[in-house]
Design an enzyme around this catalytic site. Structure first.
Site, PDB file in Angstrom:
ATOM      1  N   TYR A 125       0.784  -1.216   0.058  1.00 66.76           N
ATOM      2  CA  TYR A 125      -0.001   0.107   0.528  1.00 66.76           C
ATOM      3  C   TYR A 125       0.902   1.300  -0.159  1.00 66.76           C
ATOM      4  O   TYR A 125       1.929   1.167   0.493  1.00 66.76           O
ATOM      5  CB  TYR A 125      -1.128   0.137   1.427  1.00 66.76           C
ATOM      6  CG  TYR A 125      -1.758   1.586   1.274  1.00 66.76           C
ATOM      7  CD1 TYR A 125      -2.382   1.596   0.798  1.00 66.76           C
ATOM      8  CD2 TYR A 125      -1.241   2.350   1.995  1.00 66.76           C
ATOM      9  CE1 TYR A 125      -3.335   2.830   1.016  1.00 66.76           C
ATOM     10  CE2 TYR A 125      -1.471   3.818   2.338  1.00 66.76           C
ATOM     11  CZ  TYR A 125      -3.088   3.354   1.451  1.00 66.76           C
ATOM     12  OH  TYR A 125      -3.604   4.993   1.449  1.00 66.76           O
ATOM     13  N   GLU A 213      -3.540   7.553  -3.786  1.00 68.40           N
ATOM     14  CA  GLU A 213      -3.767   6.138  -3.630  1.00 68.40           C
ATOM     15  C   GLU A 213      -3.054   5.279  -4.540  1.00 68.40           C
ATOM     16  O   GLU A 213      -4.358   5.319  -5.007  1.00 68.40           O
ATOM     17  CB  GLU A 213      -4.601   6.312  -2.226  1.00 68.40           C
ATOM     18  CG  GLU A 213      -5.001   4.884  -1.426  1.00 68.40           C
ATOM     19  CD  GLU A 213      -5.628   5.077  -0.363  1.00 68.40           C
ATOM     20  OE1 GLU A 213      -6.632   4.559  -1.691  1.00 68.40           O
ATOM     21  OE2 GLU A 213      -5.944   4.666   0.393  1.00 68.40           O
TER      22      GLU A 213
END
Ligand code: GDP
Ligand code: MN
Length: 404
Positions: A125, A213
């Site tokens: 991530y 993101e």
């Protein structure tokens, strides 16, 4: 302004961040052709088909009409077409769509980035965003990629790392290496991740974004690092610096009332409360919202009508506020500096009459040039409009409105 995955990836690509190649289509007819082209360009026979909506959780989401997921792997051209058919033009429900299916107007057909060695892949991530507390950009990252990051933050917060960037010197090489190291990478993968981080950050800064993101960031079996997903928010206040970016706006994904207000030149943000407000100037709008809260109400919106509060603008603003069924009353708080209060008062009365069916009370506070005359106009109008001169008076009236 939020972007679709494929748009975010185009920006990433332009900054040299590796992505998997893909083609976006808006009709079934184009799907096969797109897959063929992709196959010719990349040699792939493995594809991933991805619904393009402004919501995450697509992989686990379900298409209402067909039961398909929002992200589906497909092998060969025939399967691509069937898969697209199960998603395109249908409605996708994910954890982030508030229980309502979102219409899928476009799908991205991309090469399967995990093939051929799925088992050797790892998912991370990574996001870049502004830490408003410190006024600095941060890179957040975790070894726990590909899954719901909110859940990781809740259950295993120690697995999320943060790297803060000093705006004077920018992101430093040692920081990129530290990130790659903390993700457990070595050798070629470490080198590629170091480059990936630097380029991702350059894209974030260059595009004037407030968030990038990437979940997941993929490490392939042959140690390439690829952005598999992208969720991007651009800073609206900086859009003027990027002439092409306005075209990326998908109004079908935005609040229809906000789109209408924007077209009318009104600065409007829809909120959850019950007291509508119409104000000139953003600072006054903020303090008016504070007054509503202190009086026990909740603002139904932020609305700055700007400098020229004439009848037409006021009517438009009323119409927009009244579209919200939660509105129990409206507080108009206008300072007559450039615009005279009596003109605004006449505007309010005219707008009220022209709309015709306003059935919520309106509190009007006009202060500044010709405030006294303005109060007379409101008081003599015979309408369900209460005029206040002081803020306290206006606040007390809001209180009454809430109690009723
Ligand atoms: P999201 O669910 O909306 O966040 O959409 P993602 O783009 O993140 O995709 C969801 C999941 O599908 C990812 O976490 C991956 O595990 C998987 N996925 C996405 N793209 C590919 C791909 O090219 N190949 C394979 N094998 N899996 C993929
Ligand atoms: Mn994702």
């Amino acid at each position: 302004m939020n972007l679709h995955e494929y748009q975010g990836k185009e920006i990433l690509k332009s900054y040299g961040v590796p992505i998997q190649e893909g083609v976006v289509v808006d009709s079934l007819d184009k799907a096969e052709e797109a897959a063929k082209k992709l196959s010719a360009d990349t040699g792939t026979e493995w594809y991933v088909v991805k619904a393009q909506i402004h919501a995450g959780g697509r992989g686990k989401g379900t298409v209402e009409e067909t039961g398909s997921k929002g992200v589906v792997l497909a092998k060969g051209l025939g399967e691509v077409k069937n898969t697209v058919d199960g998603i395109l033009g249908k409605h996708l429900v994910t954890l982030q769509t508030n229980g309502v299916g979102k219409k899928v107007n476009k799908v991205l057909i991309a090469e399967d980035a995990y093939a051929p060695d799925f088992d050797a892949c790892s998912e991370f991530y990574m996001s870049v965003l502004l830490n408003r507390g410190t006024g600095r950009n941060i890179i957040m990252y975790s070894t726990e990629g590909g899954m719901n990051i909110e859940e990781v933050a809740e259950k295993t917060p120690h697995l999320i790392f943060k790297e803060e960037i000093d705006p004077k010197v920018g992101l430093q090489g040692f920081q990129c290496r530290k990130i790659a190291f903390n993700l457990g990478l070595t050798g070629t993968a470490m080198k590629n991740m170091t480059k990936f981080v630097a380029k991702l950050y350059a894209a974030y800064v260059g595009a004037d974004a407030s968030m990038f993101e990437i979940n997941p960031v993929l490490k392939t079996g042959d140690d390439r690092i690829i952005a598999v997903d992208s969720k991007v928010t651009l800073d609206d206040s900086a859009l003027f610096r990027h002439p092409g970016f306005e075209d990326l706006r998908d109004t079908s994904e935005e609040d229809p009332t906000e789109v209408e207000a924007k077209a009318a030149g009104l600065n409007y943000v829809n909120l959850d409360g019950n007291v509508g407000c119409m104000v000139n100037g953003a600072g006054l709008a903020m303090s008016t919202m504070d007054i509503i809260k202190l009086s026990g109400g909740e603002p139904a919106n932020f609305l700055d009508v700007g400098g020229t509060a004439d009848a037409e603008r006021v009517a438009k603003a009323f119409n927009i506020i009244l579209k919200d069924p939660n509105v129990k009353g409206i507080l108009v708080n206008i300072f007559g500096g450039i615009v005279r209060c009596d003109r605004v008062a006449n505007g309010v009365v005219q707008a009220y009459k022209s709309i015709g069916n306003i059935n919520v009370p309106i509190i009007v506070r006009l202060q500044g040039t010709n405030a006294v005359e303005a109060k007379e106009i409101i008081d003599n109008s015979g309408l369900n409009v209460y005029s206040a001169i002081t803020l306290q008076d206006a606040a007390d009236r809001v209180k009454e409105l809430i109690v009723d």
